[in-house]
Design a protein around this motif. Structure first.
Motif: not given
Lengths: 228, 470
Positions: A12-13, A16, A102-104, A106, B263-265, B267-269, B271-272, B286
């Motif tokens: 999932f991460l 993206s 993480k979380p970060f 981008f 959470i990172a997943g 947030q990043n999805a 954001e991107v 996404f």
């Protein structure tokens, strides 16, 4: 154009991340475990690696140590949820160049990558200058006379290739091979289309074209001073 | 500062007790000295009385006393002598210091009697009765004396100034010595209490350090005294506590790590996705990733919540449940084609359990088997009805219904066998995108624990067998 190795076992991460990085004109290879990561890293094709620590074995730390033991200087950015001081120390001591938890954001990841790539170029400037054209090869940004120009990945790749060899003739077949890893490309017209869109973006109100056509031979990037 | 209170109590008691003893001893000593002084005085008075009486010369009922002779020439203020007629109380003769008037006529004084007269200085007074015509006493006289009492009596007194002085000396000695002893005792009590409490205080200090930086060892004398025993007990308690704390810390860190990933997943999805305009297909991809991460996080949070509730001692509401039906539903959910999970046993079997929890338990066991064994391998589930009669060869009766889960796969590597029920332990082949966070079997163990189920694992060469006695 910088080529990155993304080692992340969370699909999932990773998906993206890959899309985001490709939007920033990086080439991205993905690995889902330690073994794949080592295999890719040993190919020597990459300019930097983004490495998760908790991946199927060997772990991120082991991958790091292994590559350093082999004497590889590949810049490594650890991107992990492990955030205790001890873990950060262990990560950096294992040979990583940077550590992000993480979380970060981008944006922060991109900035750290740019910094890493600048350092990775061994003190060499990550900037190419041809006349009033400035290319940031780590950040994938192009400026002409101080004004930023937004390019697609293919366009950037093409321009970077020209800028590295200013004044040198580039044959069509060589360019095709660079862009599509195939001498012909998707079709013979694609290169023309790409060149013309690049020209449109580069010199909309400049009297002479930066990239000139040498009929039957290929293309050439002319240095600004020659333009007079 | 609780240690200080013990020390103070110890000091106070020690001091109080020793002071009390000192006072009692001093008093007894003083009284003893006083008594012996009095006895000596009384003996002296008695001797003087004898001397006096033997020297009296009688003439027609009157006594003639030569004062100089009577008291050995030492007739002064120290002595006072009075001879009285027993019948009339009249003074026959008197020598030395004056005596107070006779308050009470002594009768039948066969033994001398001594009293102390108040005054400054006080005087000791002895009363002696004597039939003065002893020599001439025949039976008649004896008869008369028995009838009428003695004919005369003697009052002889001596000043107690010297005794007073001696007693005062004794009092001073006792006071000085006692005061000095008290000081010594006070110092000793301070030292003793400090010495007794010191190991305790050391223990306390170390305990403080243990609390502060997780140091494990306590100061041990290993001489088996009470403090050493206490140290041993504390050491064990601290050890258990620190281990629990360590487990808790690791659990929290693991849990936060597992939560940070999704959470990172997300947030990043997001954001991107928002960085530039995209096609609906791209947005869809996404959103798919965000959904996947959210679901993963949701599962994780439910598992963590359930674990936390069971850790805190959740009350299990048991109700009669059809186990066979429950297992069949589980199997249908996890393996809709019914190709892998094979259930054997009675089609209906009721037991008292918490159905939701038992369902989670069965699902986790089956899911584990589905994930870690080859795609085509069967997973056998056997339901055994309770059997009150001992089964041949098994030794004991099985009054509980039992469930047996058996899979056919690579089994569990020996290095992991002791840890399969630990939290956040995953098999090496686990795929974090598809599998859980390594909480499945911990949930199974916890659910079994709160139900008091009997859970056993058998590690076989070609798979794993879980046995659950309900």
């Amino acid at each position: 154009m910088a080529r990155l190795l993304l080692v992340e076992d969370e699909d999932f991460l990773a998906r993206s991340l890959q899309v985001g990085l490709e939007d920033e004109l990086y080439l991205v290879d993905r690995a889902g475990n330690g073994e794949e990561a080592l295999w890719h890293a040993r190919s020597g094709h990459h300019d930097a690696m983004i490495l998760d620590l908790r991946i199927p074995p060997p772990s991120g730390l082991d991958v790091c140590r292994c590559l350093r033991a082999e004497g590889r200087k590949l810049p490594i950015l650890i991107l992990t949820a492990c955030d205790t001081p001890q873990e950060v120390v262990a990560g950096l001591d294992a040979g990583a160049d940077d550590y992000l938890t993480k979380p970060f954001a981008f944006e922060v990841l991109l900035a750290r990558l740019r910094a890493l790539l600048r350092r990775g170029s061994g003190g060499q400037s990550a900037e190419l200058r041809v006349g009033n054209l400035r290319i940031d090869t780590a950040g994938h940004r192009v400026y002409r006379a101080g004004r930023e120009i937004s390019l697609t990945r293919m366009e950037f790749l093409l321009l970077e290739n020209f800028a590295r060899n200013p004044g040198a003739l580039q044959s069509r077949s060589k360019l095709s091979a660079l862009l599509w890893e195939d001498e012909l490309g998707p079709d013979s017209n694609s290169l023309d289309v790409l060149i013309s869109s690049l020209r449109k973006k580069l010199d909309p109100d400049h009297p002479r074209r930066l990239i000139q056509t040498k009929r039957g031979l290929g293309y050439i990037l002319i240095e600004e001073s020659e333009l007079g | 500062m609780r240690g200080m209170t013990i020390q103070n109590t110890l000091r106070a008691w020690f001091f109080l007790l020793t002071t009390l003893l000192l006072v009692v001893f001093s008093t007894v000593l003083y009284l003893g000295v006083r008594r012996s002084l009095f006895q000596a005085l009384d003996a002296e008075i008695g001797a003087r009385a004898e001397a006096f009486l033997s020297s009296v010369e009688w003439e027609e009922g009157r006594a003639h006393v030569e004062a100089g002779d009577l008291l050995g020439g030492a007739v002064d203020d120290k002595w006072g002598v009075e001879l009285r007629d027993a019948g009339s109380g009249r003074i026959l003769t008197r020598v030395g210091a004056a005596l107070p008037p006779l308050k009470q006529k002594p009768l039948a004084l066969s033994m001398p009697r001594f009293v102390t007269l108040p005054g400054s200085p006080p005087r000791r007074l002895g009363l002696f009765a004597r039939d003065l015509e002893k020599e001439e006493m025949g039976e008649e006289a004896e008869e008369r004396e028995r009838r009428e009492g003695p004919r005369c009596f003697l009052r002889i007194s001596r000043s107690m100034a010297s005794i007073e002085a001696q007693l005062a000396g004794v009092r001073w000695t006792i006071l000085v010595l006692g005061g000095f002893s008290l000081l010594v005792l006070l110092a000793f009590s301070l030292f003793l209490s400090w010495r007794l409490v010191r190991p305790l205080r050391d223990l306390g200090e170390t305990a403080k350090r243990v609390q502060a930086n997780g140091q494990k060892g306590l100061p041990r004398s290993h001489n088996g005294d009470e403090v050493d025993q206490l140290a041993a007990i504390l050491e064990d308690a601290f050890g258990a506590l620190l281990a629990a704390l360590d487990r808790q810390r690791r659990f929290t860190s693991d849990a936060s790590h597992e939560l940070r990933n999704p959470i990172a997943g997300i947030q990043n999805a997001a954001e991107v996705a928002l960085r530039q305009r995209r096609s609906p297909e791209e947005y869809q991809a996404f959103l798919q990733d965000i959904l996947g991460s959210s679901q993963r996080m949701g599962r994780l949070v439910s598992a963590l919540l359930l674990l936390a509730r069971m850790d805190q001692g959740m009350e299990v509401q048991k109700e009669p449940t059809d186990i066979s039906m429950l297992l069949a539903q589980c199997a249908l959910d996890l393996d809709p084609g019914g190709k892998r999970i094979q259930i054997q046993g009675p089609s209906q079997l009721t037991a008292k359990v918490q159905p939701e929890l038992l369902r989670i338990l069965c699902e986790n066991l089956l899911q584990n088997s589905l994930h870690y064994t080859p795609k085509e391998s069967p997973i056998e589930v056997r339901i055994l009805a309770p059997n009150p009669v001992p089964v041949q060869g098994q030794g004991s009766a099985s009054p509980r219904p039992r469930l047996i889960f058996r899979d056919h796969g690579p089994g569990i590597p020996p290095s992991l066998q002791d840890h399969i029920f630990d939290r956040f332990v995953r098999g090496a082949q686990a795929n974090p995108n598809r599998d859980g966070a390594g909480l499945g079997l911990s949930l199974v163990a916890e659910i079994a624990r709160v139900h008091s189920f009997d859970l056993q694992v058998h590690f076989l060469e070609d798979g794993v067998q879980f046995e659950l006695g309900l």
